[in-house]
Design a protein around this motif. Structure first.
Motif, mmCIF file in Angstrom:
data_model
loop_
_atom_site.group_PDB
_atom_site.id
_atom_site.type_symbol
_atom_site.label_atom_id
_atom_site.label_comp_id
_atom_site.label_asym_id
_atom_site.label_seq_id
_atom_site.Cartn_x
_atom_site.Cartn_y
_atom_site.Cartn_z
ATOM 1 N N LEU A 59 -14.767 -36.133 39.980
ATOM 2 C CA LEU A 59 -14.551 -34.834 40.714
ATOM 3 C C LEU A 59 -13.284 -34.663 39.493
ATOM 4 C CD1 LEU A 59 -12.852 -36.126 44.491
ATOM 5 C CD2 LEU A 59 -15.160 -34.918 43.542
ATOM 6 N N PHE A 60 -11.745 -35.395 39.101
ATOM 7 C CA PHE A 60 -11.435 -34.838 38.100
ATOM 8 C C PHE A 60 -12.247 -34.031 36.594
ATOM 9 C CE2 PHE A 60 -9.188 -35.241 33.995
ATOM 10 C CZ PHE A 60 -7.762 -34.867 34.384
ATOM 11 N N GLU A 61 -13.271 -35.052 36.796
ATOM 12 C CA GLU A 61 -14.462 -34.803 35.257
ATOM 13 C C GLU A 61 -14.992 -33.233 35.424
ATOM 14 O OE1 GLU A 61 -14.547 -39.266 33.574
ATOM 15 O OE2 GLU A 61 -15.490 -38.711 34.326
ATOM 16 N N LYS A 62 -15.551 -33.633 36.534
ATOM 17 C CA LYS A 62 -16.738 -32.664 36.596
ATOM 18 C C LYS A 62 -16.246 -30.954 37.678
ATOM 19 C CE LYS A 62 -19.932 -35.823 38.040
ATOM 20 N NZ LYS A 62 -21.321 -36.433 38.432
ATOM 21 N N SER A 63 -15.065 -30.962 37.666
ATOM 22 C CA SER A 63 -13.863 -29.685 37.729
ATOM 23 C C SER A 63 -12.724 -29.297 37.900
ATOM 24 C CB SER A 63 -13.636 -29.717 39.761
ATOM 25 O OG SER A 63 -12.491 -28.947 40.336
ATOM 26 N N VAL A 64 -12.083 -28.418 37.297
ATOM 27 C CA VAL A 64 -11.431 -27.271 37.102
ATOM 28 C C VAL A 64 -10.153 -27.445 38.165
ATOM 29 C CG1 VAL A 64 -10.080 -26.010 35.671
ATOM 30 C CG2 VAL A 64 -12.709 -26.563 35.271
ATOM 31 N N GLU A 65 -10.365 -27.463 39.223
ATOM 32 C CA GLU A 65 -10.271 -26.918 40.627
ATOM 33 C C GLU A 65 -9.590 -28.373 40.827
ATOM 34 O OE1 GLU A 65 -10.056 -25.226 44.500
ATOM 35 O OE2 GLU A 65 -11.965 -25.126 43.971
ATOM 36 N N ALA A 66 -9.968 -29.088 40.556
ATOM 37 C CA ALA A 66 -9.672 -30.441 40.773
ATOM 38 C C ALA A 66 -8.926 -30.894 39.760
ATOM 39 C CB ALA A 66 -11.047 -31.442 40.752
ATOM 40 N N GLN A 67 -8.871 -30.938 38.737
ATOM 41 C CA GLN A 67 -7.862 -31.274 37.182
ATOM 42 C C GLN A 67 -6.800 -30.743 37.943
ATOM 43 O OE1 GLN A 67 -9.193 -30.151 33.903
ATOM 44 N NE2 GLN A 67 -11.605 -31.386 34.593
ATOM 45 N N ASP A 68 -7.020 -29.774 38.493
ATOM 46 C CA ASP A 68 -5.465 -28.815 38.637
ATOM 47 C C ASP A 68 -4.602 -29.428 40.296
ATOM 48 O OD1 ASP A 68 -5.914 -26.591 36.667
ATOM 49 O OD2 ASP A 68 -6.593 -25.435 37.631
ATOM 50 N N MET A 69 -5.831 -29.483 41.251
ATOM 51 C CA MET A 69 -5.114 -30.424 42.542
ATOM 52 C C MET A 69 -4.304 -31.869 41.331
ATOM 53 S SD MET A 69 -7.956 -29.418 44.720
ATOM 54 C CE MET A 69 -6.466 -29.895 47.058
ATOM 55 N N PHE A 70 -5.158 -32.995 41.435
ATOM 56 C CA PHE A 70 -4.737 -34.055 40.090
ATOM 57 C C PHE A 70 -3.482 -33.693 39.623
ATOM 58 C CE2 PHE A 70 -9.032 -35.333 40.522
ATOM 59 C CZ PHE A 70 -8.362 -36.507 41.374
ATOM 60 N N LYS A 71 -3.383 -32.731 38.835
ATOM 61 C CA LYS A 71 -2.136 -32.863 37.530
ATOM 62 C C LYS A 71 -0.915 -32.158 38.705
ATOM 63 C CE LYS A 71 -4.469 -31.574 34.150
ATOM 64 N NZ LYS A 71 -5.375 -30.145 33.391
ATOM 65 N N ALA A 72 -1.076 -31.622 39.926
ATOM 66 C CA ALA A 72 -0.322 -30.881 40.663
ATOM 67 C C ALA A 72 0.404 -31.899 41.350
ATOM 68 C CB ALA A 72 -0.259 -29.909 41.584
ATOM 69 N N ALA A 73 -0.631 -32.892 41.933
ATOM 70 C CA ALA A 73 0.274 -34.349 42.364
ATOM 71 C C ALA A 73 0.849 -35.382 41.857
ATOM 72 C CB ALA A 73 -1.535 -35.025 42.442
ATOM 73 N N ASN A 74 0.524 -35.386 40.548
ATOM 74 C CA ASN A 74 1.321 -35.972 39.272
ATOM 75 C C ASN A 74 2.674 -35.352 39.659
ATOM 76 O OD1 ASN A 74 -1.249 -38.298 38.499
ATOM 77 N ND2 ASN A 74 -1.204 -36.617 37.124
ATOM 78 N N ALA A 75 2.747 -34.285 39.458
ATOM 79 C CA ALA A 75 4.376 -33.558 40.068
ATOM 80 C C ALA A 75 5.073 -33.789 40.937
ATOM 81 C CB ALA A 75 4.097 -31.878 39.538
ATOM 82 N N ILE A 76 4.088 -33.478 41.666
ATOM 83 C CA ILE A 76 4.610 -33.875 42.951
ATOM 84 C C ILE A 76 5.835 -34.792 43.411
ATOM 85 C CG2 ILE A 76 4.412 -33.483 45.155
ATOM 86 C CD1 ILE A 76 2.502 -31.285 45.018
#
Length: 294
Positions: A20-37
């Motif tokens: 999901l991370f490799e194929k979607s910019v939206e997924a990347q943003d959500m994964f990064k947000a999860a790390n921050a939270i």
């Protein structure tokens, strides 16, 4: 009618979410947000960690939640649920996909839940066991007559029930269940007695966080583990979620009620295919599949 279902603990696997991370910019943003939270890089553990790394409750629960919610988000217009449900932890994913909570709110609750459960597990040696091949009523009766704390915790499908409680009581119940004809009664490799009265300290801690959060009206009914019936009232959803930790996961009953209310197709959103297998054991005529994005 389409029922979207969200898995719970045990569905994790090394490398989960990397596609999901490799194929979607939206997924990347959500994964990064999860790390921050969370305040640490859970993506490192999800993408590169071992099965052992992923087994810790404080990692497993947020990881499965993040994977499921991002997957539901990436479905876009294809995500058209007539009803939703989640197995234990999966109920939080279902509530976010159903617009009751935001991704950030859901993740905060899931992490608090995971940490509270971990702490409750450390207070008293406790465990769970899978029981195969007996009627639910027989398992409930054996639990009731066993000394100590042991209760039916997960009604997964007919003939498959998980019991939960203090170590001695669960071991004793397993012996008694085998004597009563159980095909198997085996201790599970889990950290504690989830969905039992021993989770009361965790329930209290999580209840405070849930009460302070505003729950919105869902886009479709949610079938919760505690009540098993269609719920759309935000306050009722909140109340059921508070009691989920100390109450059994009534998955069999929830799926049966979804079918009774018109479900003809079950789509699992998240890692693994465990729930699809359980749905098929509850009703072999149902269509089941995994949510596919790419």
């Amino acid at each position: 009618m389409k029922a979207y279902i969200f898995p719970g603990q045990g569905a994790q696997f090394p490398g989960m979410g990397l596609d999901l991370f490799e194929k979607s910019v939206e997924a990347q943003d959500m994964f990064k947000a999860a790390n921050a939270i969370l305040g640490y890089s859970i993506t490192d553990i999800m993408f590169e960690g071992s099965a052992e790394d992923l087994k810790q409750t404080k990692v497993t629960q947020p990881a499965i939640f993040i994977h499921s919610v991002i997957l539901s988000k990436l479905l876009g217009d294809k995500f058209q649920p007539d009803m939703v449900a989640g197995h234990s932890l999966g109920e939080f994913s279902a509530l976010v996909a159903n617009k009751v909570l935001s991704f950030e709110e859901g993740l905060q609750l899931v992490y608090k839940r995971a940490m509270a459960m971990q702490e409750a597990c450390e207070l008293q040696p406790s465990t769970m066991a899978a029981v195969l091949g007996l009627e639910d009523e027989m398992v409930e009766a054996v639990c009731a007559e066993t000394e100590g704390t042991v209760v039916a915790a997960n009604y997964n499908c007919p003939g498959q029930l998980v019991i939960s409680g203090d170590v001695k009581a669960v071991e004793l119940a397993c012996e008694n269940l085998k004597e009563r004809g159980a095909r198997r009664a085996m201790i599970l490799p889990v950290g504690g007695a989830f969905h039992s009265p021993l989770m009361e300290p965790a329930r209290k801690e999580l209840a405070a966080a849930i009460e302070n959060m505003t729950f919105r009206k869902p886009i479709c009914p949610v079938y919760q583990n505690v009540s098993t019936f269609a719920v759309t009232n935000p306050e009722e959803i909140k109340k059921n979620l508070v009691f989920q930790l100390t109450s059994p996961v009534k998955w069999t009953q929830s799926v049966q009620n979804m079918i009774k209310d018109g479900a003809t197709e079950f789509i699992e959103v998240g890692p693994g295919k465990v729930l699809q297998g359980l749905v098929k054991k509850i009703d072999r005529s149902m269509n089941v599949s995994s949510a596919e994005v790419f």
